[in-house]
Design a protein around this motif. Structure first.
Motif, PDB file in Angstrom:
ATOM      1  N   LEU A 101      -3.595   4.303  -7.941  1.00  0.00           N
ATOM      2  CA  LEU A 101      -3.383   5.205  -6.800  1.00  0.00           C
ATOM      3  C   LEU A 101      -2.584   6.444  -7.163  1.00  0.00           C
ATOM      4  O   LEU A 101      -2.338   7.291  -6.299  1.00  0.00           O
ATOM      5  CB  LEU A 101      -2.683   4.455  -5.672  1.00  0.00           C
ATOM      6  N   SER A 157       3.632   1.838  -5.811  1.00  0.00           N
ATOM      7  CA  SER A 157       3.299   3.250  -6.074  1.00  0.00           C
ATOM      8  C   SER A 157       2.944   4.018  -4.819  1.00  0.00           C
ATOM      9  O   SER A 157       2.996   5.252  -4.805  1.00  0.00           O
ATOM     10  CB  SER A 157       2.142   3.346  -7.078  1.00  0.00           C
ATOM     11  N   LYS A 158       2.597   3.331  -3.742  1.00  0.00           N
ATOM     12  CA  LYS A 158       2.253   4.020  -2.496  1.00  0.00           C
ATOM     13  C   LYS A 158       3.465   4.758  -1.924  1.00  0.00           C
ATOM     14  O   LYS A 158       3.334   5.845  -1.371  1.00  0.00           O
ATOM     15  CB  LYS A 158       1.714   3.022  -1.467  1.00  0.00           C
ATOM     16  N   LYS A 159       4.631   4.154  -2.058  1.00  0.00           N
ATOM     17  CA  LYS A 159       5.857   4.780  -1.538  1.00  0.00           C
ATOM     18  C   LYS A 159       6.701   5.419  -2.632  1.00  0.00           C
ATOM     19  O   LYS A 159       7.472   6.346  -2.373  1.00  0.00           O
ATOM     20  CB  LYS A 159       6.703   3.744  -0.790  1.00  0.00           C
ATOM     21  N   ARG A 213       1.082  -1.436  -8.158  1.00  0.00           N
ATOM     22  CA  ARG A 213       0.252  -0.498  -7.403  1.00  0.00           C
ATOM     23  C   ARG A 213       0.740  -0.395  -5.956  1.00  0.00           C
ATOM     24  O   ARG A 213       0.813   0.696  -5.382  1.00  0.00           O
ATOM     25  CB  ARG A 213      -1.204  -0.955  -7.428  1.00  0.00           C
ATOM     26  N   ASP A 214       1.094  -1.536  -5.349  1.00  0.00           N
ATOM     27  CA  ASP A 214       1.658  -1.517  -3.993  1.00  0.00           C
ATOM     28  C   ASP A 214       2.867  -0.584  -3.920  1.00  0.00           C
ATOM     29  O   ASP A 214       2.987   0.231  -3.000  1.00  0.00           O
ATOM     30  CB  ASP A 214       2.141  -2.923  -3.592  1.00  0.00           C
TER      31      ASP A 214
END
Length: 205
Positions: free
Chosen positions: A203, A172-174, A169-170
């Motif tokens: 996200l 997926s932010k970038k 998930r982290d």
């Protein structure tokens, strides 16, 4: 040295939250003494019944982790510690090892730890390197981070799976398209994979 350990036990036993005090003391002691003295101090401190002192010791192990025997002790012994707060510091100390060695140069060790039979050892990697794509090498090679994390999507430990899902998930932010592409290939026919999937896709729209 025994007296110093007793003083640490006294000072740290009042600190129930966080780890910054233990980390700062460990770094100061690491810088103030020769390597062999710090090594002896770390092992003696790790023998304490006070978990905060063991946290301090594991920070020292991280600073000393270029030594193969220290790294092996972290992998084989610290990973057996039954206090979850000590395991959090193991994750930080594994990342310290990777930082010192260079993340590209640490790939073999990263992969070895991720294949360990001990879930605490596996999680030390998945959690310690978060956010994976903020780390050198993985920042330039995000697919290599995703590939490694995805390899644990059906891990036997819920503790590890949660860390894997959150790490994806982290990323997926970038790199939303990279994560979306990876998740689209998963067969969601097990509760284990589903748990990781739901965390990883959170996200992505």
């Amino acid at each position: 040295m025994n007296e110093y350990i007793k003083s640490l036990e006294h000072d740290f036993s009042f600190m129930e939250n966080g780890f910054k005090i233990e980390e700062k003391r460990a770094l100061n002691d690491y810088k103030a003494h020769d390597r062999e003295s710090v090594k002896k101090l770390a092992f003696q401190a790790y023998g304490s019944a006070v978990y905060q002192v063991r946290m301090y010791a594991v920070f020292l192990f991280g600073y000393l982790s270029e030594d193969e025997d220290i790294l092996a002790f972290m992998k084989d012994e610290v990973s057996k510690d039954d206090d979850w707060r000590v395991q959090e510091i193991l994750a930080k100390s594994f990342d310290e090892f990777c930082r010192k060695k260079g993340y590209r140069n640490a790939l073999l060790t990263i992969d070895e730890w991720m294949k360990s039979s001990n879930p605490n050892t596996r999680r030390a990697v998945t959690e310690g390197l978060r956010i994976w794509t903020s780390r050198p090498y993985f920042k330039e090679n995000p697919a290599k981070a995703v590939e490694r994390l995805a390899g644990l999507k059906e891990d036997s430990s819920e503790y590890v799976r949660k860390s894997v899902g959150n790490a994806l998930r982290d990323i997926s932010k970038k790199f939303p398209e990279l994560i979306k592409s990876e998740l689209s290939s998963w067969q969601l026919d097990s509760k284990e994979i589903n748990q990781v999937y739901k965390l990883a896709i959170k996200l992505i729209k």
